[in-house]
Design an enzyme around this catalytic site. Structure first.
Site, PDB file in Angstrom:
ATOM      1  N   GLY A 164       0.829  -1.211   0.000  1.00 42.75           N
ATOM      2  CA  GLY A 164       0.000   0.000   0.000  1.00 42.75           C
ATOM      3  C   GLY A 164       0.858   1.254   0.000  1.00 42.75           C
ATOM      4  O   GLY A 164       2.087   1.194  -0.074  1.00 42.75           O
ATOM      5  N   PHE A 165       0.177   2.366   0.117  1.00 43.99           N
ATOM      6  CA  PHE A 165       0.868   3.659   0.061  1.00 43.99           C
ATOM      7  C   PHE A 165       1.873   3.801   1.219  1.00 43.99           C
ATOM      8  O   PHE A 165       3.088   3.923   0.986  1.00 43.99           O
ATOM      9  CB  PHE A 165      -0.206   4.767   0.060  1.00 43.99           C
ATOM     10  N   ILE A 166       1.410   3.729   2.449  1.00 44.04           N
ATOM     11  CA  ILE A 166       2.340   3.916   3.577  1.00 44.04           C
ATOM     12  C   ILE A 166       3.254   2.689   3.697  1.00 44.04           C
ATOM     13  O   ILE A 166       4.457   2.808   3.915  1.00 44.04           O
ATOM     14  CB  ILE A 166       1.579   4.146   4.906  1.00 44.04           C
ATOM     15  N   ASP A 183       0.038  -8.872   1.346  1.00 44.89           N
ATOM     16  CA  ASP A 183      -0.886  -7.863   0.809  1.00 44.89           C
ATOM     17  C   ASP A 183      -1.828  -8.559  -0.176  1.00 44.89           C
ATOM     18  O   ASP A 183      -1.391  -9.397  -0.955  1.00 44.89           O
ATOM     19  CB  ASP A 183      -0.077  -6.776   0.089  1.00 44.89           C
ATOM     20  N   GLY A 228      -3.572  -1.816  -2.457  1.00 48.26           N
ATOM     21  CA  GLY A 228      -2.134  -1.723  -2.737  1.00 48.26           C
ATOM     22  C   GLY A 228      -1.862  -2.190  -4.155  1.00 48.26           C
ATOM     23  O   GLY A 228      -2.764  -2.659  -4.851  1.00 48.26           O
ATOM     24  N   LEU A 243      -0.337  -3.059   8.832  1.00 53.22           N
ATOM     25  CA  LEU A 243      -0.906  -1.897   8.145  1.00 53.22           C
ATOM     26  C   LEU A 243      -2.106  -2.279   7.281  1.00 53.22           C
ATOM     27  O   LEU A 243      -2.836  -1.401   6.820  1.00 53.22           O
ATOM     28  CB  LEU A 243       0.154  -1.226   7.238  1.00 53.22           C
ATOM     29  N   TYR A 270     -15.858   2.339  10.261  1.00 55.24           N
ATOM     30  CA  TYR A 270     -14.386   2.319  10.168  1.00 55.24           C
ATOM     31  C   TYR A 270     -13.775   2.688  11.517  1.00 55.24           C
ATOM     32  O   TYR A 270     -12.892   1.984  12.027  1.00 55.24           O
ATOM     33  CB  TYR A 270     -13.965   3.292   9.064  1.00 55.24           C
ATOM     34  N   LYS A 325     -11.677   0.101  13.905  1.00 53.24           N
ATOM     35  CA  LYS A 325     -10.293   0.404  14.287  1.00 53.24           C
ATOM     36  C   LYS A 325     -10.177   0.518  15.812  1.00 53.24           C
ATOM     37  O   LYS A 325      -9.173   0.098  16.401  1.00 53.24           O
ATOM     38  CB  LYS A 325      -9.842   1.708  13.621  1.00 53.24           C
TER      39      LYS A 325
END
Ligand code: UDP
Length: 323
Positions: free
Chosen positions: A10-12, A31, A36, A76, A149, A153
């Protein structure tokens, strides 16, 4: 060390993998390539030390195999983006709660230290700024999909902290505040990549609501620095820590800065929330992190401001559009 990064494509995650490889670690990525992409991992230096496993964090056998040989787990993998959360609430809840449960169970079996990337969304509609880690969370009704969400979380956070309390499994929870940078896609609603792409294409730049709502944007490089530091700071175990930047800007002002940074003459288009996200949508008016705990435990101070964020995102999007 051999380190497992779930959501590493993914991005991060991909920025984290890059930094871990540069430090000489062996990195295993799990992943499912839902949000991603392989492209995010292309060209990472130290590629020999990187292995990608395409699969789900809900796959207990696969997770068990990967966790059993890891010395640290960065978790993540998660549904991301307000757009995706609203469009796919079942997937959001199942992947967040189910996936984290599977990964934590495996870490518990092997005593593997675990880091959970949570989100500033868990503060919900809290209005006392800045947001401190011990503040109350203020959720909206269960009929408003956005809160699924935040609640999912929050449940992940409860579970991680419960393993720390009951079994002394070393866990750390970080709450990320509006993280931005190259490789982030505008596809799932995130405002900066979305508006930069619109500006570069000469399309109307869409400001939702009245644009007076504010956010604090963090360069992904600052988040990665903090993620790398955490395993070396045992005092972060059993803790929830905000990571972000505390420079606040309204979305309307952000849109103007984006027009300036891109040199675009796109018009601004003000769009009511109902039109953007459907009826009953709730937004947070302000969201500002207290960074006092991160500074105390980690010596964390963000090094990049909005100008660097926009410079890096504009540069990347320009390069992609010209291809
Ligand atoms: N936003 C906007 N235009 C867009 C996308 C988002 O004005 O095209 C607004 C959104 O309503 C919110 C802010 O920008 O007030 C940040 O949105 P994002 O989805 O990036 O993050 P979050 O809402 O999770 O902070």
């Amino acid at each position: 060390m051999r380190i497992l990064v779930t959501g590493g494509a993914g991005f991060i995650g991909s920025h984290l993998c890059q930094a871990l490889l540069e430090q000489g670690h062996q990195v295993e990525v799990l992943d499912d390539l839902s949000t991603g992409s392989l492209e995010n991992l292309e060209g990472l230096q130290g590629g020999r030390n990187l292995s990608l496993h395409v699969g789900s964090v809900n796959d207990a056998a696969l997770v068990e195999r990967l966790v059993s040989r890891a010395q640290y787990v960065y978790h993540l993998a998660s549904a991301v983006g307000v757009r995706l959360i609203i469009d796919q609430p079942v997937r959001t809840i199942e992947s967040i709660v189910g996936g984290t449960t599977v990964v934590l169970e495996a870490c518990h079996r092997h005593g593997t230290p675990f880091l959970l990337t949570s989100t500033s969304e868990v503060y919900g509609k809290g209005s006392r700024v800045p947001f401190c880690e011990e503040d109350d969370t203020v959720m909206g009704p269960t009929s408003t999909r956005r809160w699924s969400y935040a609640c999912a979380k929050a449940l992940d956070e409860f579970l991680a902290l419960a393993y720390w309390v009951e079994s002394r499994l070393p866990v750390t929870v970080v709450r990320l505040f509006n993280t931005v940078g190259p490789r982030q896609t505008g596809q799932y609603g995130m405002v900066i990549p979305n508006l930069v792409e619109q500006a570069l294409r000469g399309l109307p730049v869409t400001v939702y609501g009245d644009g007076t709502q504010t956010r604090c944007f963090t360069h992904v490089a600052d988040i990665v620095d903090a993620l790398l530091a955490i395993p070396h700071h045992p005092e972060t175990r059993g803790q929830v820590i905000n990571l972000g930047n505390d420079q606040e800007i309204s979305i309307l002002q952000l849109a103007r800065e984006i027009l300036k940074a891109t040199g675009s003459s796109s018009p601004l288009e003000i769009i009511p929330y109902e039109k953007a996200y459907g009826p009953g949508f709730e937004d947070m008016h302000r969201r500002v992190p207290s960074l006092e705990k991160a500074a105390r435990l980690l010596g964390y101070h963000p090094r990049h401001g909005l100008p660097e964020i926009l410079r890096d995102v504009v540069e990347e999007k320009r390069r992609k559009l010209s291809r």
